[in-house]
Design a protein around this motif. Structure first.
Motif, PDB file in Angstrom:
ATOM      1  N   GLY A  75       0.808  -1.219   0.000  1.00 49.23           N
ATOM      2  CA  GLY A  75       0.000   0.000   0.000  1.00 49.23           C
ATOM      3  C   GLY A  75       0.837   1.261   0.000  1.00 49.23           C
ATOM      4  O   GLY A  75       0.550   2.212  -0.742  1.00 49.23           O
ATOM      5  N   ARG A  76       1.873   1.272   0.802  1.00 55.87           N
ATOM      6  CA  ARG A  76       2.744   2.453   0.856  1.00 55.87           C
ATOM      7  C   ARG A  76       3.479   2.647  -0.471  1.00 55.87           C
ATOM      8  O   ARG A  76       3.645   3.766  -0.941  1.00 55.87           O
ATOM      9  CB  ARG A  76       3.737   2.324   2.000  1.00 55.87           C
ATOM     10  CG  ARG A  76       3.088   2.476   3.362  1.00 55.87           C
ATOM     11  CD  ARG A  76       4.082   2.257   4.482  1.00 55.87           C
ATOM     12  NE  ARG A  76       3.417   2.303   5.767  1.00 55.87           N
ATOM     13  CZ  ARG A  76       3.651   1.462   6.762  1.00 55.87           C
ATOM     14  NH1 ARG A  76       4.584   0.509   6.629  1.00 55.87           N
ATOM     15  NH2 ARG A  76       2.995   1.563   7.891  1.00 55.87           N
ATOM     16  N   ARG A  77       3.941   1.544  -1.051  1.00 60.17           N
ATOM     17  CA  ARG A  77       4.665   1.639  -2.324  1.00 60.17           C
ATOM     18  C   ARG A  77       3.760   2.205  -3.422  1.00 60.17           C
ATOM     19  O   ARG A  77       4.185   3.011  -4.241  1.00 60.17           O
ATOM     20  CB  ARG A  77       5.195   0.258  -2.722  1.00 60.17           C
ATOM     21  CG  ARG A  77       5.930   0.189  -4.047  1.00 60.17           C
ATOM     22  CD  ARG A  77       7.180   1.077  -4.139  1.00 60.17           C
ATOM     23  NE  ARG A  77       8.188   0.750  -3.186  1.00 60.17           N
ATOM     24  CZ  ARG A  77       9.308   0.091  -3.427  1.00 60.17           C
ATOM     25  NH1 ARG A  77       9.568  -0.335  -4.652  1.00 60.17           N
ATOM     26  NH2 ARG A  77      10.169  -0.143  -2.469  1.00 60.17           N
ATOM     27  N   LEU A  78       2.492   1.770  -3.414  1.00 65.74           N
ATOM     28  CA  LEU A  78       1.567   2.221  -4.457  1.00 65.74           C
ATOM     29  C   LEU A  78       0.862   3.529  -4.094  1.00 65.74           C
ATOM     30  O   LEU A  78       0.219   4.139  -4.957  1.00 65.74           O
ATOM     31  CB  LEU A  78       0.517   1.141  -4.735  1.00 65.74           C
ATOM     32  CG  LEU A  78       1.043  -0.175  -5.305  1.00 65.74           C
ATOM     33  CD1 LEU A  78      -0.096  -1.164  -5.480  1.00 65.74           C
ATOM     34  CD2 LEU A  78       1.780   0.053  -6.605  1.00 65.74           C
ATOM     35  N   GLY A  79       0.944   3.910  -2.816  1.00 67.59           N
ATOM     36  CA  GLY A  79       0.250   5.121  -2.389  1.00 67.59           C
ATOM     37  C   GLY A  79      -1.258   4.975  -2.416  1.00 67.59           C
ATOM     38  O   GLY A  79      -1.982   5.903  -2.754  1.00 67.59           O
ATOM     39  N   ARG A  80      -1.740   3.778  -2.024  1.00 65.84           N
ATOM     40  CA  ARG A  80      -3.180   3.532  -2.022  1.00 65.84           C
ATOM     41  C   ARG A  80      -3.540   2.441  -1.025  1.00 65.84           C
ATOM     42  O   ARG A  80      -2.682   1.686  -0.581  1.00 65.84           O
ATOM     43  CB  ARG A  80      -3.686   3.173  -3.407  1.00 65.84           C
ATOM     44  CG  ARG A  80      -3.072   1.905  -3.956  1.00 65.84           C
ATOM     45  CD  ARG A  80      -3.548   1.543  -5.334  1.00 65.84           C
ATOM     46  NE  ARG A  80      -3.161   2.558  -6.282  1.00 65.84           N
ATOM     47  CZ  ARG A  80      -3.838   2.834  -7.382  1.00 65.84           C
ATOM     48  NH1 ARG A  80      -4.931   2.191  -7.685  1.00 65.84           N
ATOM     49  NH2 ARG A  80      -3.421   3.768  -8.205  1.00 65.84           N
ATOM     50  N   SER A  81      -4.811   2.369  -0.709  1.00 65.06           N
ATOM     51  CA  SER A  81      -5.294   1.322   0.194  1.00 65.06           C
ATOM     52  C   SER A  81      -5.244  -0.020  -0.521  1.00 65.06           C
ATOM     53  O   SER A  81      -5.328  -0.087  -1.749  1.00 65.06           O
ATOM     54  CB  SER A  81      -6.723   1.627   0.648  1.00 65.06           C
ATOM     55  OG  SER A  81      -6.740   2.791   1.447  1.00 65.06           O
TER      56      SER A  81
END
Length: 155
Positions: free
Chosen positions: A125-131
């Motif tokens: 999630g952090r890598r993609l910047g999304r839930s």
């Protein structure tokens, strides 16, 4: 990842009533770049992995290559990742617009495994910047990373 207690959640994590359904995730509105970011994360973290096409294990290619292959048939590419000994995740390559995966919790037995699973979901999630939502095929609660709170929570 602090926050979820095995003692509080072991019952539904190991629920035999799931009838064999593995918890799965589907991140929508993704791009080839998002897929590549996940592949890069797997490599950077040194997570054990195998990439299989049909019945052959091959080196992990770039996302753009895999996603350009024809869809369907027995040769659908699959990436199996083991972020820890008790946690397995299987990514199924279909289309760039959706990252689908299943979580194998069959061997999940304690707080350490739960922490690894939560850490994995949060890292993606952090890598993609999304839930990163997950659910169980037959319904019911499972875990998901919530970008807004930067936590993995029971969904």
């Amino acid at each position: 990842m602090a926050g979820l207690s095995w003692q509080d959640h072991a019952g539904w994590l190991r629920d035999p009533g799931r009838d064999g359904w593995l918890p799965g995730g589907g991140i929508v509105d993704t791009t080839v770049g998002d897929w590549q970011a996940v592949l890069d994360l797997v490599v950077e973290r040194g997570w054990e992995r195998t990439f299989v096409v049909g019945c052959f294990e091959v080196p992990l290619p770039r996302a753009e290559e895999v996603l350009s292959w024809p869809q369907g048939g027995a040769a659908r590419p699959v990436l199996s990742v083991r972020p820890g000994p008790e946690v397995g995740v299987v990514f199924r390559f279909g289309r760039a617009e959706r990252i689908d995966f299943d979580v194998d919790v069959e061997q999940l037995r304690g707080q350490e495994g739960l922490d690894v699973l939560c850490g994995f979901l949060a890292a993606v999630g952090r890598r993609l910047g999304r839930s990163v939502p997950t659910d169980v095929g037959g319904g019911g609660p499972f875990l998901g990373y919530d970008l807004e709170t930067d936590r993995v929570r029971v969904r």
